[in-house]
Scaffold this active site. Structure first.
Site, PDB file in Angstrom:
ATOM      1  N   CYS A 407       9.347  32.785 103.409  1.00 52.14           N
ATOM      2  CA  CYS A 407       9.702  31.530 102.937  1.00 52.14           C
ATOM      3  C   CYS A 407       8.165  30.865 103.840  1.00 52.14           C
ATOM      4  O   CYS A 407       6.796  30.914 102.855  1.00 52.14           O
ATOM      5  CB  CYS A 407      10.703  31.113 104.038  1.00 52.14           C
ATOM      6  N   HIS A 536      15.443  33.082 101.321  1.00 56.61           N
ATOM      7  CA  HIS A 536      15.084  34.142 102.231  1.00 56.61           C
ATOM      8  C   HIS A 536      16.254  35.290 102.213  1.00 56.61           C
ATOM      9  O   HIS A 536      17.627  35.292 102.054  1.00 56.61           O
ATOM     10  CB  HIS A 536      15.511  33.385 103.407  1.00 56.61           C
ATOM     11  N   GLU A 538      16.684  38.324 104.041  1.00 57.61           N
ATOM     12  CA  GLU A 538      17.420  38.419 105.330  1.00 57.61           C
ATOM     13  C   GLU A 538      18.956  37.943 105.244  1.00 57.61           C
ATOM     14  O   GLU A 538      19.506  38.418 105.675  1.00 57.61           O
ATOM     15  CB  GLU A 538      17.251  37.998 106.625  1.00 57.61           C
TER      16      GLU A 538
HETATM   17  N1  GLN Z   1       8.179  25.049 106.034  1.00 54.38           N
HETATM   18  C1  GLN Z   1       8.138  25.054 104.998  1.00 54.38           C
HETATM   19  C2  GLN Z   1       9.154  24.307 104.076  1.00 54.38           C
HETATM   20  O1  GLN Z   1       9.660  23.725 103.745  1.00 54.38           O
HETATM   21  C3  GLN Z   1       8.979  26.758 104.964  1.00 54.38           C
HETATM   22  C4  GLN Z   1      10.649  26.657 105.062  1.00 54.38           C
HETATM   23  C5  GLN Z   1      10.831  28.034 105.901  1.00 54.38           C
HETATM   24  O2  GLN Z   1      10.466  28.335 106.182  1.00 54.38           O
HETATM   25  N2  GLN Z   1      11.979  27.930 106.153  1.00 54.38           N
HETATM   26  O3  GLN Z   1       8.884  24.742 102.491  1.00 54.38           O
END
Ligand code: GLN
Length: 560
Positions: A407, A536, A538
């Protein structure tokens, strides 16, 4: 997980007398202190009952007034876990999914805020027909409605409901009240399990039962009597402690369960099973015990046993420190996914925290990233530690250390590539610099208004979305599939205006969401492993189904 369905399932919901079996409920409550592994105890019991052939579901009650876990600081509350539906919830939901090897619906998680919100909305729509709406019984009634809904959605024969916090806290009283009301209605269908702590103070060298006696009495004060006590301690409970607890907490002696510390959480079900825990629970409900099928689980635990071969994985983050204490809770699914992949390859992970802010110090060059076999930059928010992470990613890319960006970890890898390879020196994300002239990562169109109005709770791009994977990419090789679905939690995305330019400079965009025209994965070729995901992965890794990307990453780390 279990192919062969066992006895209880076949004679589904029929008791020995041939009558319809009523659904059973186990409320798991905590005593003495939090952090005892109540979630692991619940998950272990649920998994064991499932493997005895029962249809099982598990619910988590979070007593916070927050409507979901999405607005909670991960340092304080641990990781925000995301379901397929997009609900942001407590990390215990991740444990339930990992132990049941199954995805769970959003009805299985509730908070105080969520319950009150439903009741208030219903009242506004005249749903109470002019009656006075009262904290008791209307709030517990809504809790009970949710529990029954979850049970019926899963057609569960046994529903485990974990109540967050410890008995005696003001916050969880109304949930205990719901348990009391359900128990009053059908005492033979509802059981209470108290997971409590037995300290062994070093100056005494003896295991003490008194705090648990107090917890049991406090529970009595809520009109509830524990049917089972799970004694958490450094060591197993001996017969003296067990019989003390039985007499003084008013519990049958064979319903005191010993749950000593275990280095490997996946071993807890095996410890429980050696002690016939699931059978004892089924006996208490007068249900047949079926045949236990945990061979696959045992296989996993054997594979995860410590091996001489180690891989050293660094996680660069900023949600580690609570005062003087460094905790991994904020990244628990990442850690578990690494463990699953390592067990698959039969290596032992050595996971180390790297504080991203350290890379911003003057002597940052002293941090030797070459020591690591692989580095992960997991999800994150905001500007703290960002330049440090970018510094680290540059070194990792140039020194060809295996890299896995999750992410924010993908977004930052793209910014780094844009700045240092594509020559877009001002490349940035508008999350950190809203007025950047080179918004390589930008807020999603439909998110801009949300951010402006500060409507930040539950409004990110959340939950499962489809992703197409391009052929001849690392991602495609690892997934062995062209179409996948993964869980998301973000507001920002790769700006498609920069796509061509970055591709010309060698970056490979390997995953793509066709419905929203969004980039979901990026890779740097001619590198042992350099991959980032907008989602994600994970959240979907499970002991019995390790995630293909984590497997690939650990394999690359082993090759180093
Ligand atoms: N802060 C970033 C976004 O909002 C990544 C979010 C995250 O890593 N879950 O897109």
């Amino acid at each position: 997980m279990s192919k062969q369905r066992k006895q209880p399932k076949n004679q589904k919901k029929k008791s020995s007398r041939g009558q319809k079996q009523t659904p059973k409920y186990i409320f798991v409550v905590g005593g003495v202190m939090s952090g005892l592994g109540k979630g692991i105890a619940t998950s272990s019991l649920g998994m064991l009952l499932q493997q005895r052939g029962y249809e099982v579901t598990m619910m988590k009650i979070d007593p916070y007034v927050n409507v979901d876990a999405g607005t909670m600081n991960p340092v304080e509350h641990g990781e925000v876990f995301v379901l397929d539906s997009g609900l942001e919830c407590d990390q215990d939901m991740g444990n339930y999914e990992r132990f049941l090897n199954r995805s769970l619906p959003p009805i299985n998680y509730m908070t105080t805020g969520m319950v009150y919100q439903t009741v208030i909305d219903r009242e506004r729509q005249m749903g109470y027909d002019g009656a006075c709406v009262q904290v008791v019984p209307d709030i517990p009634n809504e809790v009970i409605r949710r529990i029954r809904h979850s049970q019926s959605e899963a057609e569960a024969q046994i529903t485990l409901v974990e109540i967050g916090g410890t008995v005696g806290e003001y916050e969880n009283l109304l949930f205990l009240e719901a348990a009391r009301m359900m128990r009053l209605e059908s005492p033979e269908d509802v059981m209470i399990m108290l997971v409590s702590y037995l300290p062994v103070p070093s100056m005494l060298g003896e295991m003490k039962t008194k705090p648990t006696q107090h917890a049991s009495r406090t529970l009595n004060g809520s009109g509830l009597q524990a049917d089972f006590i799970v004694g958490r301690s450094e060591q197993p409970l001996d017969e003296i402690r067990k019989s003390k607890l039985a007499t003084l907490c008013n519990v049958h002696a064979d319903r005191v369960i010993s749950a000593p510390d275990s280095e490997n959480i996946y071993e807890v079900p095996l410890i429980f099973e050696d002690d016939n825990v699931s059978e004892r629970v089924l006996n208490a409900f007068q249900l047949p015990s079926g045949t236990q099928d945990i061979a696959a689980w045992k296989g996993y635990v054997t594979r995860s046993k410590k091996d001489e071969r180690q891989v050293r994985i660094g996680i660069v983050g900023k949600y580690f420190y609570s005062g003087e204490y460094a905790l991994g809770d904020a990244y628990i699914s990442v850690i578990e996914a690494i463990k699953h992949a390592c067990a698959h390859h039969r290596v032992t992970p050595k996971i180390e925290w790297l504080n991203s802010e350290d890379f911003e110090e003057e002597d940052a060059s002293l941090i030797d990233l070459q020591m690591y076999d692989g580095i992960i930059v997991p999800g994150g928010f905001g500007s703290r530690g960002i330049e440090g992470k970018l510094q680290a990613i540059r070194i990792i890319r140039e020194q060809k250390i295996p890299y896995f960006g999750l992410c924010y970890g993908m977004q930052l890898a793209i910014i780094e590539y844009a700045r240092n390879v594509a020559g877009i020196s001002d490349a940035h994300t508008t999350e950190v610099d809203p007025s950047t002239s080179e918004p390589v990562i930008d807020v999603m169109a439909e998110q801009a208004q949300i951010v402006k109005e500060n409507q930040l709770g539950g409004t990110m791009r959340l939950g499962a979305y489809n992703c197409d994977i391009h052929p001849r990419t690392l991602a495609r090789r690892l997934y062995q599939k062209a179409h996948i679905s993964e869980r998301h939690r973000h507001r920002y995305e790769v700006n498609n205006d920069y796509r061509e330019q970055l591709e010309e400079e060698g970056l490979v965009f390997s995953g793509f969401n066709p419905d929203w025209n969004l980039i979901e994965m990026a890779e740097v070729p001619h590198h042992p492993f350099f991959l980032g995901t907008q989602f994600h992965p994970e959240f979907l890794s499970r002991p019995l189904a390790p995630h293909p990307l984590f497997k690939g990453f650990v394999r690359a780390a082993m090759n180093r």
